[in-house]
Design a protein around this motif. Structure first.
Motif, PDB file in Angstrom:
ATOM      1  N   VAL A  52      40.110  41.963  34.757  1.00  0.00           N
ATOM      2  CA  VAL A  52      40.077  43.431  34.746  1.00  0.00           C
ATOM      3  C   VAL A  52      40.861  43.915  35.968  1.00  0.00           C
ATOM      4  CG1 VAL A  52      37.933  43.730  33.428  1.00  0.00           C
ATOM      5  CG2 VAL A  52      37.817  43.422  35.898  1.00  0.00           C
ATOM      6  N   ALA A  83      40.206  46.076  38.253  1.00  0.00           N
ATOM      7  CA  ALA A  83      39.338  46.168  39.436  1.00  0.00           C
ATOM      8  C   ALA A  83      37.951  46.448  38.915  1.00  0.00           C
ATOM      9  CB  ALA A  83      39.794  47.288  40.367  1.00  0.00           C
ATOM     10  N   SER A  84      36.944  46.140  39.716  1.00  0.00           N
ATOM     11  CA  SER A  84      35.572  46.301  39.242  1.00  0.00           C
ATOM     12  C   SER A  84      34.620  46.488  40.408  1.00  0.00           C
ATOM     13  CB  SER A  84      35.170  45.064  38.435  1.00  0.00           C
ATOM     14  OG  SER A  84      33.778  45.091  38.152  1.00  0.00           O
ATOM     15  N   SER A  85      33.570  47.262  40.176  1.00  0.00           N
ATOM     16  CA  SER A  85      32.501  47.346  41.175  1.00  0.00           C
ATOM     17  C   SER A  85      31.227  46.679  40.657  1.00  0.00           C
ATOM     18  CB  SER A  85      32.212  48.818  41.513  1.00  0.00           C
ATOM     19  OG  SER A  85      31.659  49.484  40.398  1.00  0.00           O
ATOM     20  N   ALA A  86      31.370  45.890  39.598  1.00  0.00           N
ATOM     21  CA  ALA A  86      30.194  45.301  38.960  1.00  0.00           C
ATOM     22  C   ALA A  86      29.786  43.999  39.646  1.00  0.00           C
ATOM     23  CB  ALA A  86      30.462  45.084  37.472  1.00  0.00           C
ATOM     24  N   GLY A  87      29.180  44.130  40.814  1.00  0.00           N
ATOM     25  CA  GLY A  87      28.621  42.967  41.487  1.00  0.00           C
ATOM     26  C   GLY A  87      29.645  42.111  42.203  1.00  0.00           C
ATOM     27  N   PRO A  88      29.159  41.046  42.876  1.00  0.00           N
ATOM     28  CA  PRO A  88      30.057  40.138  43.590  1.00  0.00           C
ATOM     29  C   PRO A  88      31.157  39.609  42.672  1.00  0.00           C
ATOM     30  CG  PRO A  88      27.784  39.682  44.164  1.00  0.00           C
ATOM     31  CD  PRO A  88      27.744  40.685  43.041  1.00  0.00           C
ATOM     32  N   ASP A  89      32.312  39.327  43.256  1.00  0.00           N
ATOM     33  CA  ASP A  89      33.495  38.969  42.484  1.00  0.00           C
ATOM     34  C   ASP A  89      33.537  37.452  42.273  1.00  0.00           C
ATOM     35  OD1 ASP A  89      35.982  38.705  41.346  1.00  0.00           O
ATOM     36  OD2 ASP A  89      36.977  40.067  42.758  1.00  0.00           O
ATOM     37  N   ILE A  90      33.424  37.028  41.024  1.00  0.00           N
ATOM     38  CA  ILE A  90      33.416  35.594  40.723  1.00  0.00           C
ATOM     39  C   ILE A  90      34.777  34.964  41.040  1.00  0.00           C
ATOM     40  CG2 ILE A  90      32.908  33.865  38.947  1.00  0.00           C
ATOM     41  CD1 ILE A  90      30.521  35.650  39.571  1.00  0.00           C
ATOM     42  N   GLU A 126      36.560  35.420  43.526  1.00  0.00           N
ATOM     43  CA  GLU A 126      36.625  35.111  44.952  1.00  0.00           C
ATOM     44  C   GLU A 126      35.757  33.900  45.311  1.00  0.00           C
ATOM     45  OE1 GLU A 126      38.457  36.470  47.358  1.00  0.00           O
ATOM     46  OE2 GLU A 126      39.253  38.300  46.456  1.00  0.00           O
ATOM     47  N   MET A 127      34.954  33.439  44.358  1.00  0.00           N
ATOM     48  CA  MET A 127      34.216  32.191  44.575  1.00  0.00           C
ATOM     49  C   MET A 127      35.097  31.008  44.199  1.00  0.00           C
ATOM     50  SD  MET A 127      30.557  33.406  42.977  1.00  0.00           S
ATOM     51  CE  MET A 127      29.870  35.006  43.460  1.00  0.00           C
TER      52      MET A 127
END
Lengths: 538, 538
Positions: A234, A236-243, A245-246
């Motif tokens: 997507v 950009a998103s504000s839906a929780g921690p960014d997977i 970036e894991m």
């Protein structure tokens, strides 16, 4: 054919010449080189032990293939391969062609207690892809080279789905045919791969325009022992921690990246590279900071310090040209403390012209003088050559390696001097001299990366040369930690930096990363012993 | 004094008038409003039950304070507060003044089995800070308002350390006094806080220049039940997964953010906002996409669709001015399908002028016509007013709420139409009409956010009005999921979106987030029931 014990392809267009004169100048500075004897491929193949891996149609046990996947491209890797003793070989190599193949390999590994090493271009300079010596489990290297297709290209959304094993040149060929570019050009570009860039948080030379791989990686597919992780792309998103970036920086510990959805750009209307000289380091640094903080629309900024400037000019130009350049700079009051900034503009003609206009005014304010030898374009032409030079120097008995970090602007100068001084003095007790120089690249509003190159003479043996390298590396790394720099801005952690990671992440940060590794890979089979500190090879 | 049951301060400069004529126009479109009776503060205070919290010097049990911390600013929150039944109240509110206080509160919570709700400005529109009804544990809300100082400002590195409880105006006052700005201006800016922005992955109106909060959050301190998490601020790093990106979007589930190191910018030399009209939606969208993908140096782009354009013009200008504008646009062939783009430039005079030159040419290619009424500056003047309008409409018997997502450019048009159609038809079975309109903001190379506003009439009771809202919300959210959009581009997950999160994160992604929550908060005491799906309030 790719070299088995050093960087690059035998017939690469980036292979370079570096003649006797340059080597003589080095010898004048730090003494004559001491070449060490190099093992042959046949000798190393003879040392490959029997494979411990059970038979599987996807697994190749061939000794030469195992030799060619034994080490990456760090300086210790180069030494180990030339010495003939890589320490450990993978027990086999698989070349999956699909996500199904990768899942099959994960199942095979689970069923047979096998350690897996995800392998992109094998270009790690920090020991990412080396099997651990003494691992009681058989080790299977999973070479992603056959998963390199352009799977989809959404031109409207500028999103390409690409096999994670695609190398820099493969990606650019696939995309440029369609009028697009990924714009990701790390120095390892000729050999490194998309999946490797994601796994190790790579940064390309033009990150100022295109972003780091973090910005280019929109999502993708990761096969993990716990199942398939699909990360939707997507904007950009504000839906929780960014997977995402894991997975970025997971260094093969959480899964095998099979497909990457990458943000691509149309080929730029215009692109050019330029060089400007400043009277001293302070003026150059103030300019780099101003350009970054002003968000001037450049695609790269690289600022060489006084010694690097001298070294680059010495090795890049003949004496006559150099005299002309020095004369020209002198007329503008720029003498021996000169520093060189290489910069690039990329975009529409309007944008490039606007940016060039803005930089010109900025340069004038800081006493900058444009070069007249197209040194910028020469830089661009030779931008992937440095790794080839290392082998030439090695064969002449000289060791060369680099260290890098990023720190806040308020610490850049002090940190660079601290790192250089620590490295320069690291072998003083042995009476060995050192050449050390640095440049800034990858500038940000907050600070800059510092990239330090050092040369020293090989010792009388591989073991002693390695010991020297360890002393130098530790001296530099301790300074990085002392100045609050990251232990790596662009090379990653791997094996070589893992003991320094807690200083950066803290106890809880390390626990968080370990926690994620355990979730995705409960039995610790993926790339054991890398990234995380203080961990037994399980 | 802040309103106890709705948005804003009583004497706010952003409070607005919205007269009888506008309300009459609404009534003409969807029928006369049906105001519902509003409870008084005294009535609600009377309903506050006895606190279950043990005494503690940091804990305030005052009933009015507990009422004022009972709900956020979502539409259900507004209804609940006006109805006089917020459902649940916190058992107390603490106002820590230091990290020590926060650690003391975490210990108090651990010792006494208390649930903690970290509280910034209380502006969540998705139920982030509401106590769970029926939680068997006492609930303590931790209001961070007293931790709002500018702790340090490194001008060279453009890095400010600020208390996480600082509100938008506080931050800008502290920084602008020094010649700097954070540049983060979400619509909630008047009341929302730095810590809340980080915890919920906020995006400001000028994110195109300054970045989302993800780019502004360089590091900081988070107090967790498992200990203090210190995230050092480095300009960029390749050293493993990014801990910042685990805290971003953690929505109070992992810890209480106490200090933020934020990347700041000098106040811009120039900034201006402008409006341009396009003949139709397709032309406007093509322009927005081109500007984003070309990396044109704008600080914001907002493109209203046909209905929003009509609504904005109707509510923002008198009939005479509107006639002049329509006449002017008609002369350029722009009629009823007109759409309005608001955009901003921010930076040096040179940069702004260059960007304005580039946009002008781009507009010409797409048939754009500049407005002549300084509508851009009017937008800037009223940029924080919309939340005040909601109360005016509510008091007239109209419900207004918004939904937002982000999707790839290839899906923007279809998704916007799908979301609007689903919302427009959601109450058709009850014979209720709906006003629905959208704009794009926060454009990216890959895609855009879509922000949809809808109005409907209140029903005869609070319960029936809430039921209507639920139907509309579900209809829109299902479309977002169907189009592969994120369930939130800028509002977060909270309680209202958590059932949609698995569609975006997948089983493994949810497991990863849950694992991190459990690591930092092993007993599930922090903001239980928010962010993660399918979880009992523990």
């Amino acid at each position: 054919m790719r070299h088995w014990n050093t960087w690059g392809h035998e017939d690469s267009e980036y292979a370079m010449e570096f003649g006797g004169e340059g080597l003589q100048q080095l010898a004048n500075l730090i003494g004559p080189g001491k070449p060490l004897p190099a093992a042959t491929l046949a000798e190393v193949i003879d040392r490959v032990p029997a494979s411990r891996l059970p038979e599987h149609p996807l697994v190749n046990h061939d000794a030469e293939v195992r030799v060619r996947h034994a080490r990456g491209q760090s300086f210790p890797d180069l030494m180990a391969m030339h010495s003939g003793d890589p320490g450990a070989f993978p027990d086999g190599v698989a070349f999956p062609e699909s996500s199904e193949d990768v899942r099959e390999l994960l199942k095979y590994a689970a069923d047979n207690e096998i350690a897996l090493i995800p392998y992109g271009g094998g270009t790690s300079v920090v020991g990412h892809i080396n099997p651990n010596k003494g691992d009681p489990r058989p080790v299977l290297t999973v070479d992603m080279a056959r998963m390199s297709a352009l799977i989809a290209l959404d031109k409207e959304s500028q999103l390409a789905t690409i096999g994670a094993g695609a190398s820099g040149p493969q990606i650019e060929e696939l995309l440029q045919r369609e009028g697009y570019t990924l714009g990701h050009f790390p120095q390892s570009w000729e050999l490194s791969t998309l999946g490797g860039w994601v796994a190790s948080r790579s940064s390309g030379q033009q990150s100022l325009c295109y972003g780091r791989i973090e910005q280019l990686f929109a999502g993708g597919t990761i096969e993990t022992p716990a199942g398939t992780l699909e990360i939707p792309a997507v904007p950009a998103s504000s839906a929780g921690p960014d997977i995402r970036e894991m997975v970025l920086g997971s260094e093969g510990r959480m899964g095998i990246i099979t497909e990457v959805k990458a943000r691509v750009s149309p080929l730029p209307e215009q692109e050019s590279f330029h060089v400007v000289f400043f009277p001293d380091w302070e003026a150059g640094m103030a300019t780099a900071r101003e350009l970054a903080q002003q968000r001037t629309q450049l695609s790269m900024i690289r600022l060489s310090n006084v010694t690097e400037t001298a070294m680059l000019l010495m090795s890049g130009a003949d004496a006559d040209s150099l005299a002309v350049l020095h004369g020209e700079l002198s007329r503008h009051g720029i003498g021996d403390t000169r520093v060189m900034m290489t910069f690039g503009v990329t975009g529409s003609t309007e944008q490039c012209n606007a940016a060039l206009g803005q930089t010109t005014k900025c340069f004038e304010r800081h006493g900058g003088v444009a070069d007249v030898f197209q040194l910028g374009e020469r830089w661009a032409h030779g931008r992937f050559r440095a790794p080839y030079l290392r082998e030439i120097l090695w064969n002449a008995g000289f060791a060369v390696d680099t260290m890098e970090t990023a720190v806040d602007w308020a610490k850049v100068n002090e940190a660079m001097q601290g790192i250089e001084a620590a490295i320069a003095g690291a072998l003083a007790d042995e009476g060995e001299k050192m050449i050390v120089y640095s440049h800034l690249s990858h500038v940000y509003g907050q600070g800059s990366s510092i990239y330090t190159t050092y040369l020293f003479r090989c010792a009388d043996s591989y073991a002693e040369t390695y010991r020297r390298w360890q002393k130098v590396k530790a001296a530099g790394a301790e300074q990085i930690v002392a100045f609050g720099g990251t232990i790596s801005h662009q090379h990653g952690v791997g094996a070589d930096h893992r003991s320094y990671l807690p200083a950066e992440k803290g106890v809880l940060g390390i626990a968080a990363i370990r926690n994620l590794c355990q979730l995705f890979d409960p039995r610790g089979q993926l790339n054991p012993g890398k990234l995380l500190p203080d961990e037994e090879a399980q």
